[in-house]
Design a protein around this motif. Structure first.
Motif, PDB file in Angstrom:
ATOM      1  N   TYR A 244       0.820  -1.215   0.000  1.00 15.06           N
ATOM      2  CA  TYR A 244       0.000   0.000   0.000  1.00 15.06           C
ATOM      3  C   TYR A 244       0.857   1.271   0.000  1.00 15.06           C
ATOM      4  O   TYR A 244       0.415   2.315   0.460  1.00 15.06           O
ATOM      5  N   THR A 246       3.211   2.543   1.711  1.00 17.63           N
ATOM      6  CA  THR A 246       3.006   3.147   3.026  1.00 17.63           C
ATOM      7  C   THR A 246       4.256   3.858   3.525  1.00 17.63           C
ATOM      8  O   THR A 246       5.361   3.300   3.476  1.00 17.63           O
ATOM      9  N   ARG A 562      -0.495   6.558   2.791  1.00 18.32           N
ATOM     10  CA  ARG A 562      -0.826   5.178   2.412  1.00 18.32           C
ATOM     11  C   ARG A 562      -1.817   5.218   1.256  1.00 18.32           C
ATOM     12  O   ARG A 562      -2.782   5.976   1.294  1.00 18.32           O
ATOM     13  N   PRO A 851      -1.690  -2.362   7.558  1.00 12.78           N
ATOM     14  CA  PRO A 851      -2.396  -1.455   6.646  1.00 12.78           C
ATOM     15  C   PRO A 851      -3.880  -1.774   6.489  1.00 12.78           C
ATOM     16  O   PRO A 851      -4.625  -0.944   5.983  1.00 12.78           O
TER      17      PRO A 851
END
Length: 875
Positions: A244, A246, A562, A851
């Motif tokens: 993701y 992040t 994210r 996440p």
């Protein structure tokens, strides 16, 4: 349901760093020869190739020394780590051979079971080239191929393999160019690097030099941050995780060991695979009286307010009193709609650029009138307002008649009250600037007028009254006032319908500038959280340039970030509708998670391969129990029959809700917010259940379309379908004409998509879903006809497909209402995101740092709220 392949990696930022003999180019060639892969798959492929080359680089290994044949030497220094301690800290390095083999055939093992280099002993120090001493947890440069920057790592293990080879384990730092933002790295300071969870084993002689990497705290106050950066080679304030895309606060350092249990490395995911999701719901929903103070939200490019409505509904479910305090949109009808449904919101019908300029002017005015503690420059207002005493506080008792009078053509106009403020030119004279709406003493409100501030220089006291009143009621937010900024900046420049898309420099296209404006407003107001939504082309067009830009801007502002791709149907809707969502969180906050799907869904559309690991979904093959997929019948089968020429905006329900979805969507606003969860639903009216009225010709065509699954223009006389699924005129049937003289089957239907499409004048069917709700209700090139009625889907039916509650009323002409619904964020998706936002805001212990978050069962119909409503009362 949408799923994605399970991927993992033990590779470095671009590829595993080679030994001094190895070259990364061979890894690049392997990647280049294969089909396009995701970032995760590329590093996996590169890692395996380079490791083979690294193994081949050892030509001489004796007594803890290694030489590569080119004069490079490496050796361990000092005593080895005691065997018992080494086995405790790095247990996987000392697995018994029999235990490893018991895992079964390689083809049957999980990805995580790949071969782990076994160790003979561990050390805490090593020497390379006879001069550089490296210690465990030192930061270092690692050799890259000629012409490229050396890699950057933290040394987390130093060990001798069972074959006598000397290794160190690197945990990698990423430069900005090696992260997902790629060529947008110019947004990030060159000395800033990002720590990862990715680590792998490398020959000891790959180490080049020790580095001084300063770990500092992430801070959105850029000036304050600069003061915390000591002299160093690089500095690091953020951790980068591939899933993701992040970026989060650095984890606290644990210098005790690099063990599987105490290091910053995730032994289960190794930085690339799906994390274990949290499945525990919040311990208890907070009662209404505990939801103070409110969490303030600004909705930019708000449309009719679907995104903020969903976020507030979801935040409420997680116990947070999230309220839309401000909203901005250029569309007047959309603004009217939001205000109608959210009377508590300060809605502004203006461009986002003008809104940002207004915010800056407002802050200067508040500073000039000493309303804010942190002063900003306001010299222009000192010079503008003529006064005998420069001390504004001493003027509170001064109110001369001349101070509020304007002279125009020898006629005296006295300002009675300042009513509103804006930036731009309400009078459409192209004179940009600050304007106030003035009510004139002795005149009716119909004669209120917008006046530039320069023309009100002698009305200081009236302006001060207005600014003081507005400051107290927060008619406009100041930096720090906003908790959440959400919005979907329009980026028409990436639309596939735009033939002149700028693929080389997307930000040079004026149609994409709103993405920049959105980020500029975030940078100015510095909210605790931000959530941006956009079409999937954001990460597809021009190699995902604009998506990377958005991430890069958040990083530049020192926000955590994210990015995920979510399918609306996976949260309980009969449409697929992929959209990109980008979370941002200030360093002091917890970065919100993405809520995992709650429903099965029919997959329609393509997810960009490079961003496949950003798909919010369960792993392929993972056993989960989802609610059944929703179909068209589940959403609209209870709605009253209406005709093509229906013009009523309000009608009564004529039957009870038939599905769980319908019972929930019919709840009143109070019931949906759990304000009156024990009261029965009132016999409310149904709003906006009217279709776009078809013209006479199209109506006649629609009436001839069979009421069956798959019915479309292909069923009309004179059309036949060839073996290649293309339509052609039937030579044996005479062409039919309408009363107007136009053909029953128009030529454009026959030529649409080269005659292969069945969408013109196509009926939807009860057991189907739609790809996505669109903004136009014309049946010429899309399936939008009701299954059993001779009309297109109504505004309300489209709203149902988007998850709008039935209590939500729309405004404006019929076509405008379709546009509002089609442009909206699907409410169930926003509601799920609002739930995880609320948990993050509270720093809930029921969530982890992963996440993804598993929503409570039957979300959002938790606590049996729907069962408290008698279905017979819905009629």
């Amino acid at each position: 349901m949408p799923s994605k392949r399970k991927t993992r990696s033990s590779a470095s930022p671009a590829a595993a760093p080679p030994s001094k003999r190895a070259s990364r180019s061979s890894a690049s060639r392997v990647a280049d020869s294969a089909p396009v892969k995701s970032e995760a798959e590329e590093v996996v492929a590169a890692s395996s190739v380079v490791k083979e080359e690294a193994q081949a680089s050892f030509t001489d290994v004796t007594d803890g020394n290694v030489s590569d044949g080119e004069g490079t030497n490496a050796r361990f220094v000092g005593e080895p780590v005691p065997d018992e301690e080494a086995r405790r800290r790095w247990p996987k390095r000392y697995q018994e051979k029999e235990k490893k083999q018991s895992a079964g055939p390689k083809s049957n093992r999980n990805d995580e079971d790949e071969e782990i280099q076994q160790a003979r002993r561990h050390y805490t120090q090593a020497e390379v080239d006879g001069c550089m001493l490296y210690k465990l947890y030192d930061d270092a440069h690692v050799k890259a191929e000629e012409g490229e920057d050396n890699y950057i790592c933290k040394i987390v293990e130093i060990f001798e393999a069972i074959d006598g080879a000397l290794y160190f384990t690197a945990q990698w730092y990423y430069r900005a160019k090696d992260t997902v933002i790629k060529k947008l790295a110019y947004l990030i300071e060159p000395k800033r690097v990002f720590f990862s969870e990715v680590q792998d084993d490398n020959p000891l002689d790959c180490l080049v030099e020790k580095l001084n990497i300063a770990r500092i705290t992430l801070n959105v106050d850029l000036e304050a941050k600069k003061e915390t950066i000591p002299p160093c080679d690089y500095y690091c304030d953020t951790q980068y995780l591939l899933p993701y895309s992040t970026f989060v606060n650095l984890p606290s350092e644990n210098g005790e060991s690099g063990s599987e249990t105490s290091s910053t490395i995730s032994s289960e995911t190794n930085g690339i695979g799906k994390y274990e999701v949290n499945s525990q719901p919040k311990e208890a929903f907070l009662p209404e009286e505990s939801k103070d103070p409110e969490m303030k939200l600004l909705d930019l490019y708000c449309g009719c307010g679907a995104m903020s409505t969903g976020l507030c509904l979801g935040g409420n479910l997680s116990g947070v009193n999230l309220v839309t305090r401000w909203a901005v949109d250029l569309n007047q009808h959309a603004c009217e709609c939001l205000k109608l449904n959210h009377p508590e919101t300060e809605v502004r019908n203006e461009s986002a650029e003008n809104f940002l300029s207004l915010l800056k002017e407002w802050q200067e005015l508040c500073s000039y009138f000493s309303l804010v503690e942190k002063k900003v420059s306001h010299e222009k207002y000192v010079n503008l307002f003529s006064e005998d005493d420069d001390d504004t506080s001493s003027n509170e008792e001064v109110n001369s008649e001349d101070d509020n009078e304007l002279n125009e053509d020898d006629e005296i106009f006295e300002v009675s009250e300042i009513l509103a403020v804006c930036y731009g030119d309400p009078n459409k004279k192209k004179e940009q600037g600050l304007y106030f709406k003035v009510h004139w003493k002795g005149y009716e409100s119909a004669l209120d007028s917008w006046e530039p501030i320069e023309g009100l220089s002698n009305c200081k006291e009236k302006i001060k009254e207005f600014v003081s009143r507005g400051f107290k009621s927060q008619i406009l937010p100041l930096p720090g006032d906003v908790d959440v900024i959400c919005g979907g900046p329009p980026c028409q420049g990436i639309s596939g319908f735009n033939r002149f898309r700028n693929k080389e420099s997307p930000l040079d296209d004026e149609k994409n500038k709103q993405l920049v404006v959105f980020m500029d407003i975030v940078q100015y107001l510095k909210p605790k959280f931000t959530l941006m939504e956009n079409v999937v082309d954001l990460v597809k067009f021009a190699e995902g340039f604009l998506g990377r830009y958005a991430l890069g801007r958040l990083l530049q502002m020192n926000y955590q970030a994210r990015l995920g791709i979510m399918a609306a149907g996976a949260y309980g809707l009969p449409q697929f509708r992929l959209r990109v969502f980008l979370w941002g969180a200030a360093p002091s906050q917890k970065l919100p998670q993405f809520p995992l799907p709650t429903h099965d869904v029919i997959v329609r559309g393509v997810i960009p391969l490079e961003f496949e690991i950003n798909t919010v979904a369960y792993n392929e093959g993972q056993k989960v129990q989802l609610q059944k997929k929703l179909l068209l019948e589940d959403a609209i089968s209870d709605l009253p029959r209406v005709q093509n020429n229906e013009r009523r905006d309000e009608i009564k329900y004529d039957k009870a809700a038939q599905t769980e979805f319908q019972r929930f969507i019919r709840l009143s606003k109070h019931e949906m917010l759990e304000l009156q969860s024990r009261t029965k639903s009132s016999k409310s009216l149904l709003y906006d259940h009217r279709p776009l009225e078809l013209n006479a010709d199209d109506y006649q065509r629609v009436c001839r379309i069979p009421k069956k699954k798959g019915g479309c223009f292909r069923d009309l006389p004179g059309v036949r379908v060839g073996a290649d699924n293309k339509v052609e005129w039937d030579p044996d049937v005479e062409r039919v004409y309408l009363d107007s003289g136009k053909p029953l089957v128009p030529d454009y239907a026959m030529t649409f998509v080269n005659g292969t499409s069945s969408k013109p004048f196509a009926r939807l069917w009860w057991d189907e879903t739609v790809p996505t709700v669109v903004t136009r209700a014309e049946p010429h090139n899309q399936a939008i006809l009701h299954p059993e009625q001779d009309r297109v889907l109504t505004i309300r039916e489209n709203a149902r497909l988007q998850g709008f509650p039935d209590f939500y009323k729309l405004c404006g002409p019929v076509k405008e209402r379709y546009i509002q619904v089609g442009n909206a964020v699907a409410v169930p998706v926003a509601r799920a995101l609002g739930y995880t936002l609320g948990l993050a805001f509270e720093g809930s212990t029921s969530t982890s740092d992963d996440p993804l978050y598993k929503l409570p069962d039957k979300f959002p119909m938790i606590r049996d709220r729907v069962s408290s409503v008698s279905s017979e009362d819905d009629v």
